[in-house]
Design an enzyme around this catalytic site. Structure first.
Site, PDB file in Angstrom:
ATOM      1  N   TYR A 124      -4.385   2.001  15.778  1.00 33.32           N
ATOM      2  CA  TYR A 124      -3.174   2.117  16.610  1.00 33.32           C
ATOM      3  C   TYR A 124      -3.465   1.988  18.099  1.00 33.32           C
ATOM      4  O   TYR A 124      -2.681   1.426  18.839  1.00 33.32           O
ATOM      5  CB  TYR A 124      -2.461   3.445  16.327  1.00 33.32           C
ATOM      6  CG  TYR A 124      -1.823   3.453  14.950  1.00 33.32           C
ATOM      7  CD1 TYR A 124      -0.590   2.851  14.733  1.00 33.32           C
ATOM      8  CD2 TYR A 124      -2.489   3.994  13.853  1.00 33.32           C
ATOM      9  CE1 TYR A 124      -0.014   2.815  13.473  1.00 33.32           C
ATOM     10  CE2 TYR A 124      -1.927   3.960  12.580  1.00 33.32           C
ATOM     11  CZ  TYR A 124      -0.683   3.366  12.399  1.00 33.32           C
ATOM     12  OH  TYR A 124      -0.126   3.315  11.147  1.00 33.32           O
ATOM     13  N   GLU A 163      -3.490  -0.075   7.943  1.00 33.85           N
ATOM     14  CA  GLU A 163      -2.332   0.318   8.759  1.00 33.85           C
ATOM     15  C   GLU A 163      -2.482  -0.228  10.166  1.00 33.85           C
ATOM     16  O   GLU A 163      -3.569  -0.169  10.745  1.00 33.85           O
ATOM     17  CB  GLU A 163      -2.203   1.854   8.901  1.00 33.85           C
ATOM     18  CG  GLU A 163      -1.644   2.565   7.707  1.00 33.85           C
ATOM     19  CD  GLU A 163      -1.527   4.073   7.941  1.00 33.85           C
ATOM     20  OE1 GLU A 163      -1.294   4.498   9.091  1.00 33.85           O
ATOM     21  OE2 GLU A 163      -1.683   4.812   6.964  1.00 33.85           O
ATOM     22  N   GLU A 218      -7.363   8.450   6.160  1.00 39.76           N
ATOM     23  CA  GLU A 218      -7.644   9.122   7.430  1.00 39.76           C
ATOM     24  C   GLU A 218      -8.096  10.570   7.273  1.00 39.76           C
ATOM     25  O   GLU A 218      -7.378  11.498   7.690  1.00 39.76           O
ATOM     26  CB  GLU A 218      -6.411   9.055   8.343  1.00 39.76           C
ATOM     27  CG  GLU A 218      -5.965   7.643   8.658  1.00 39.76           C
ATOM     28  CD  GLU A 218      -4.878   7.588   9.739  1.00 39.76           C
ATOM     29  OE1 GLU A 218      -4.403   8.640  10.184  1.00 39.76           O
ATOM     30  OE2 GLU A 218      -4.519   6.466  10.154  1.00 39.76           O
ATOM     31  N   ASN A 262      -7.488   1.632   9.731  1.00 37.77           N
ATOM     32  CA  ASN A 262      -6.206   1.905  10.396  1.00 37.77           C
ATOM     33  C   ASN A 262      -6.447   1.864  11.893  1.00 37.77           C
ATOM     34  O   ASN A 262      -7.419   2.451  12.385  1.00 37.77           O
ATOM     35  CB  ASN A 262      -5.664   3.282  10.014  1.00 37.77           C
ATOM     36  CG  ASN A 262      -5.152   3.328   8.583  1.00 37.77           C
ATOM     37  OD1 ASN A 262      -5.227   2.345   7.851  1.00 37.77           O
ATOM     38  ND2 ASN A 262      -4.640   4.484   8.182  1.00 37.77           N
ATOM     39  N   HIS A 279      -2.859  10.913   0.673  1.00 35.19           N
ATOM     40  CA  HIS A 279      -2.295  10.712   2.000  1.00 35.19           C
ATOM     41  C   HIS A 279      -1.688  12.054   2.420  1.00 35.19           C
ATOM     42  O   HIS A 279      -0.494  12.155   2.685  1.00 35.19           O
ATOM     43  CB  HIS A 279      -1.279   9.575   1.995  1.00 35.19           C
ATOM     44  CG  HIS A 279      -1.037   8.940   3.339  1.00 35.19           C
ATOM     45  ND1 HIS A 279      -1.193   7.591   3.582  1.00 35.19           N
ATOM     46  CD2 HIS A 279      -0.661   9.475   4.514  1.00 35.19           C
ATOM     47  CE1 HIS A 279      -0.898   7.327   4.852  1.00 35.19           C
ATOM     48  NE2 HIS A 279      -0.569   8.458   5.441  1.00 35.19           N
ATOM     49  N   ARG A 298       0.854  -1.190   0.000  1.00 30.57           N
ATOM     50  CA  ARG A 298       0.000   0.000   0.000  1.00 30.57           C
ATOM     51  C   ARG A 298       0.890   1.241   0.000  1.00 30.57           C
ATOM     52  O   ARG A 298       1.682   1.424   0.920  1.00 30.57           O
ATOM     53  CB  ARG A 298      -0.910   0.000   1.235  1.00 30.57           C
ATOM     54  CG  ARG A 298      -1.745   1.263   1.394  1.00 30.57           C
ATOM     55  CD  ARG A 298      -2.709   1.156   2.572  1.00 30.57           C
ATOM     56  NE  ARG A 298      -3.489   2.367   2.715  1.00 30.57           N
ATOM     57  CZ  ARG A 298      -3.278   3.325   3.637  1.00 30.57           C
ATOM     58  NH1 ARG A 298      -2.295   3.187   4.531  1.00 30.57           N
ATOM     59  NH2 ARG A 298      -4.029   4.389   3.687  1.00 30.57           N
TER      60      ARG A 298
HETATM   61  C1  FCB Z   1      -1.267   7.239  10.591  1.00 23.12           C
HETATM   62  C2  FCB Z   1      -0.845   7.758   9.249  1.00 23.12           C
HETATM   63  C3  FCB Z   1       0.502   7.262   8.786  1.00 23.12           C
HETATM   64  C4  FCB Z   1       1.485   7.153   9.920  1.00 23.12           C
HETATM   65  C5  FCB Z   1       0.895   6.425  11.092  1.00 23.12           C
HETATM   66  C6  FCB Z   1       1.846   6.250  12.248  1.00 23.12           C
HETATM   67  O1  FCB Z   1      -2.156   8.131  11.182  1.00 23.12           O
HETATM   68  O2  FCB Z   1      -1.799   7.426   8.277  1.00 23.12           O
HETATM   69  O3  FCB Z   1       0.943   8.093   7.757  1.00 23.12           O
HETATM   70  O4  FCB Z   1       1.974   8.391  10.249  1.00 23.12           O
HETATM   71  O5  FCB Z   1      -0.253   7.082  11.538  1.00 23.12           O
END
Ligand code: FCB
Length: 472
Positions: free
Chosen positions: A313, A377, A183, A311, A138, A94
């Site tokens: 985290y 992600e 995002e 995505n 992006h 990607r």
């Molecule tokens: C996301 C982004 C990516 C990267 C990660 C850690 O929010 O899409 O570009 O910075 O975080």
């Protein structure tokens, strides 16, 4: 060491994963990057300026005054990077296209030099049997469009659709996975809400208007992509955070409701349901009004998609009743307090909650049955150390990825239709406002020499990808 995944489909010492942790056949294992974070070559081949060029040159905006001028020099080294992915057994990659390479001023004819770069990249991926997954936006908006109001200007949505058409007409014959936006929460609320990302505006009402125009741009781009790439899968990537209230008090429940609304549902619901939920509209009324939303817009935004890119985290715990603080990336929720839970954190300070990913995937699949998802992600920054012999033993990153992959596996067992996982990131890169200090790569980049060194996590992930599942 040399890795020869091509000649050695199952690495020595690795057996098929136990059925309990095997992923469905055909599950796509990949890595992710984005243009501004890795390419460098910002002045090359006619590329125009982007808002990140401007922002990173503005004193005080990016840690240590870093910028993407050179980054990981991927523009020159893409062939080496594709070879590396192949050695790592990757099935998908990607990446994003830099809009200012295609339309330096954000409008008009495409610059063939820009298109050629991505065309060569796509061809070299296909040669190695790596599926290209292309993201159109992006965050590197042409500066010329920002000068006319950027995403706060409705016209930018139409410019984006035109750009989508140019790229898909050139690459739609070979790229079969298309993402419109990455995002939009970040682009709108970090870019125009609290200003920690480009273009750095602090304008809560304007940030909600920008969010709508980003979504409109997505909706306008979908038919353009379908026309140029009729057999491709088309989708959008959103960043999700499960949100829990600190207590059952009505103030905390209301805080959790507003953060979930602004973080998750404001973006997902109109895309998959073709309408903003009533509470999202009420929130708009309070903060920005709805004068910028035209009658047909929600229908356009709801153009059917083939997949949702997820995505993930971390997750949040929040409480209400705080004093409104300064500008927030959750416009209209300035009073909400984010509560630390005492969980272990990654190097960037994000609490690690792998089960949050399972919960999020299951919730999406229950709220929107039948929706196909890719994890576009997931990954972690850690303060890597290089041993005397050059080895980077990033056990913390391996543990993070392992935990999150197990969460994906459980979500699939609970009914979520997840077709692939793109690890963030292939390379250490320019981590936006954090500059080069935060290393997310499974491959270390020495930014002095541009040397690439696979970390232990890369070798571990290769085994997972090649075996199609996790070790016991
Ligand atoms: C996301 C982004 C990516 C990267 C990660 C850690 O929010 O899409 O570009 O910075 O975080």
């Amino acid at each position: 060491m040399t890795m020869t995944a091509e000649n050695d489909p199952v690495p020595a010492g690795l057996t098929r994963p136990p059925a309990a942790s095997a992923f469905p056949p055909g599950f796509l294992w990949g890595v992710a990057t984005s243009a501004y974070q890795i390419e460098g070559a910002v002045g090359q081949d006619g590329r125009g300026a982007s808002i990140w060029d401007t922002f990173s040159r503005t004193p005080g905006k990016v840690a240590n005054g870093h910028n993407g001028d050179v980054a990981a020099d991927h523009y020159a080294r893409y062939e080496q990077d594709v070879a590396l992915m192949s050695e790592l057994g990757m099935g998908g990659y990607r990446f994003s296209v830099a809009w200012p390479r295609i339309q330096p001023d954000g409008r008009g004819r495409a610059d063939v030099r820009g298109l050629d770069f991505y065309s060569r990249l796509v061809d070299s991926l296909l040669e190695k049997d790596i599926r290209p997954a292309l993201t159109l936006y992006h965050w590197d908006l042409p500066q010329a469009l920002e000068d006319e109001g950027g995403w706060r200007n409705r016209d930018t949505a139409f410019r984006f659709a035109e750009y989508a058409q140019l790229v898909s007409e050139a690459l739609g014959d070979r790229v079969k996975l298309w993402g419109t936006l990455n995002e939009p929460w970040c682009a709108a609320f970090l870019g125009y809400g609290n200003g920690i990302h480009a273009p750095g505006a602090v304008d809560p009402a304007g940030s909600l208007i920008a969010a709508h125009h980003l979504l409109l741009g997505h909706g306008l781009a979908v038919p353009a992509l379908r026309a140029a790439a009729p057999d491709a899968e088309v989708g959008i990537t959103l960043n999700f955070y499960p949100v829990d209230a600190d207590t059952e008090s009505s103030a905390d429940l209301d805080a959790a409701h507003r953060i979930d609304l602004l973080q998750n549902r404001l973006f997902l619901d109109p895309v998959v349901e073709g309408a903003y939920p009533a509470d999202v509209r009420e929130h708009f009324e309070r903060v920005s009004g709805t004068g910028h939303i035209e009658p047909e817009d929600e229908k356009i935004i709801g153009a059917p998609v083939d997949f949702l890119g997820v995505n993930y985290y971390t997750s949040y715990r929040v409480a209400g009743g705080g004093e409104p603080s300064g500008p927030s990336p959750w416009p209209g929720a300035e009073d909400v307090r984010f509560i630390e839970r005492g969980l272990p954190k990654t190097g960037i300070g994000w609490e690690i909650d792998s089960d949050g990913l399972r919960r999020q995937l299951v919730r999406i699949s229950q709220d929107h049955p039948g929706l196909t998802m890719y994890i576009t992600e997931n990954g972690a920054a850690f303060d890597d150390t290089v041993d005397a012999d050059g080895r980077i033993d990033d056990a913390d990153r391996i543990a993070y990825i392992d935990g999150h992959l197990r969460a994906v596996h459980r979500a699939i067992a609970e009914g979520a239709d997840v077709r692939g996982y793109f690890l963030w990131s292939l390379l250490d890169n320019f981590e936006w406002a954090e500059g080069y200090g935060m290393r997310f790569g499974i491959v270390r980049v020495d930014f002095e020499t541009q040397q690439r060194t696979p970390k232990q996590s890369a070798l571990w992930y290769r085994n997972v990808a090649v075996a199609g599942g996790l070790p016991d």
